[in-house]
Design a protein around this motif. Structure first.
Motif, short mmCIF file in Angstrom:
data_model
loop_
_atom_site.label_atom_id
_atom_site.label_comp_id
_atom_site.label_asym_id
_atom_site.label_seq_id
_atom_site.Cartn_x
_atom_site.Cartn_y
_atom_site.Cartn_z
N LYS A 1 0.72 -1.19 0.07
CA LYS A 1 -0.03 -0.03 0.16
C LYS A 1 0.81 1.07 0.01
CE LYS A 1 -4.13 -1.89 2.19
NZ LYS A 1 -5.17 -1.78 3.23
N ARG A 2 0.23 2.33 -0.45
CA ARG A 2 1.05 3.54 -0.71
C ARG A 2 0.90 4.14 0.70
NH1 ARG A 2 -0.31 8.12 -5.20
NH2 ARG A 2 1.76 8.91 -5.28
N THR A 3 2.22 4.79 1.08
CA THR A 3 2.09 5.39 2.43
C THR A 3 1.94 7.07 2.25
OG1 THR A 3 4.59 5.41 2.48
CG2 THR A 3 3.68 3.75 3.59
N ILE A 4 1.29 7.60 3.00
CA ILE A 4 1.10 9.12 2.89
C ILE A 4 1.87 9.71 3.84
CG2 ILE A 4 -0.51 11.11 2.62
CD1 ILE A 4 -2.95 8.96 1.67
N VAL A 5 2.78 10.57 3.39
CA VAL A 5 3.75 11.20 4.27
C VAL A 5 2.99 12.70 4.55
CG1 VAL A 5 5.78 12.53 4.68
CG2 VAL A 5 5.62 10.37 3.47
N ALA A 6 2.65 12.98 5.80
CA ALA A 6 2.15 14.36 6.18
C ALA A 6 3.05 15.37 6.21
CB ALA A 6 1.62 13.91 7.92
N LYS A 7 2.66 16.34 5.54
CA LYS A 7 3.58 17.44 5.37
C LYS A 7 3.41 18.23 6.66
CE LYS A 7 3.17 17.45 0.30
NZ LYS A 7 2.62 18.10 -0.87
N THR A 8 4.73 18.72 7.29
CA THR A 8 4.78 19.62 8.26
C THR A 8 3.86 21.21 7.94
OG1 THR A 8 7.02 20.32 7.87
CG2 THR A 8 6.60 18.36 9.22
N LYS A 9 3.37 21.38 8.86
CA LYS A 9 2.89 22.92 8.82
C LYS A 9 3.73 23.78 9.28
CE LYS A 9 -1.24 21.22 7.32
NZ LYS A 9 -2.04 21.80 6.11
N GLY A 10 3.81 25.12 8.70
CA GLY A 10 4.53 26.17 9.18
C GLY A 10 3.92 27.12 9.62
N GLU A 11 4.15 28.39 9.27
CA GLU A 11 3.80 29.70 9.79
C GLU A 11 2.35 29.76 8.80
OE1 GLU A 11 3.70 32.74 11.97
OE2 GLU A 11 5.33 31.57 11.60
N PHE A 12 1.26 30.03 9.70
CA PHE A 12 -0.21 30.23 9.19
C PHE A 12 -0.81 29.11 8.68
CE2 PHE A 12 0.84 35.17 8.26
CZ PHE A 12 0.69 35.56 9.57
N GLY A 13 -0.13 28.10 8.96
CA GLY A 13 -0.72 26.70 8.47
C GLY A 13 -0.36 26.18 7.15
N VAL A 14 0.61 26.86 6.76
CA VAL A 14 1.13 26.78 5.42
C VAL A 14 2.39 25.45 5.51
CG1 VAL A 14 2.07 27.68 3.38
CG2 VAL A 14 0.74 29.19 4.73
N VAL A 15 2.24 24.79 4.43
CA VAL A 15 3.40 23.65 4.23
C VAL A 15 4.84 24.43 4.48
CG1 VAL A 15 4.42 21.82 2.88
CG2 VAL A 15 2.18 22.44 2.76
N ALA A 16 5.62 23.87 5.30
CA ALA A 16 6.97 24.34 5.86
C ALA A 16 7.89 24.47 4.71
CB ALA A 16 7.36 23.46 6.90
N GLY A 17 8.61 25.39 4.60
CA GLY A 17 9.67 25.31 3.39
C GLY A 17 9.02 25.91 2.26
N THR A 18 7.98 26.27 1.93
CA THR A 18 7.63 26.71 0.71
C THR A 18 7.63 28.31 0.41
OG1 THR A 18 5.32 27.02 1.30
CG2 THR A 18 5.76 24.97 0.23
N ARG A 19 7.28 28.75 -0.81
CA ARG A 19 7.69 30.21 -0.91
C ARG A 19 6.68 30.87 -0.11
NH1 ARG A 19 7.91 30.71 -7.35
NH2 ARG A 19 6.22 29.35 -7.07
N LYS A 20 5.41 30.16 -0.21
CA LYS A 20 4.28 30.86 0.53
C LYS A 20 4.49 30.93 1.95
CE LYS A 20 -0.73 30.24 0.99
NZ LYS A 20 -1.91 29.56 0.52
N GLU A 21 5.20 30.02 2.57
CA GLU A 21 5.69 30.00 3.98
C GLU A 21 6.50 31.35 4.05
OE1 GLU A 21 7.24 27.77 7.83
OE2 GLU A 21 8.17 27.67 5.95
N GLN A 22 7.50 31.30 3.39
CA GLN A 22 8.48 32.26 3.35
C GLN A 22 7.86 33.67 3.31
OE1 GLN A 22 11.44 31.68 0.30
NE2 GLN A 22 11.95 29.77 1.11
#
Length: 142
Positions: free
Chosen positions: A36-57
């Motif tokens: 089965k495929r495992t789903i990796v939960a993405k860590t949340k950053g500032e304002f609930g945005v995915v950590a490390g993205t341009r949106k979080e920056q």
């Protein structure tokens, strides 16, 4: 060309199975490893945005230095101005970010200022006009 024009089926071949009543159904394919495929939960950053993205920056910059600094950083990262303003508006609507509003002194209109100055001048004139002797006479008359 589509299969309607050529008459030949297109796409991947599908394994069909028949159930006990003879109805055909499509067999669910498994992934290559058979697990089965495992789903990796993405860590949340500032304002609930995915950590490390341009949106979080942009969110971090917004919280630290305000809207103008976030716009500059977002454009530097290659984002459109409309995208950034949309994010900022969304965070503001959700209550995650509030703009810092500096208190401005109340404006006094020229008319009110002139009236206040005239009142002060009239009080000064009245105080100068009354001499100490006049003040004693008014106290004695009363």
């Amino acid at each position: 060309m589509s299969s309607k024009k050529t008459g030949k089926p297109e796409g991947k071949p599908v394994a069909k199975t028949a159930d006990d009543k003879g109805r055909q159904s499509v067999k669910a394919s498994e992934n290559k490893t058979g697990t089965k495929r495992t789903i990796v939960a993405k860590t949340k950053g500032e304002f609930g945005v995915v950590a490390g993205t341009r949106k979080e920056q942009v969110a971090i910059e917004l919280k630290a230095n305000g809207r103008e600094a976030a716009l500059k950083l977002g454009e530097k990262l290659g984002l459109a101005k409309g995208t950034i303003t949309s994010w900022v508006g969304s965070w503001k609507t959700k209550g995650l970010w509030k703009p810092v509003v500096e208190a401005k002194p109340a404006k006094t209109t020229k008319g009110i200022k002139a009236i206040e100055q005239a009142a002060e001048a009239a009080a000064d004139v009245a105080a100068k006009a009354m001499t100490p002797e006049d003040a004693k006479r008014t106290d004695q008359d009363a």
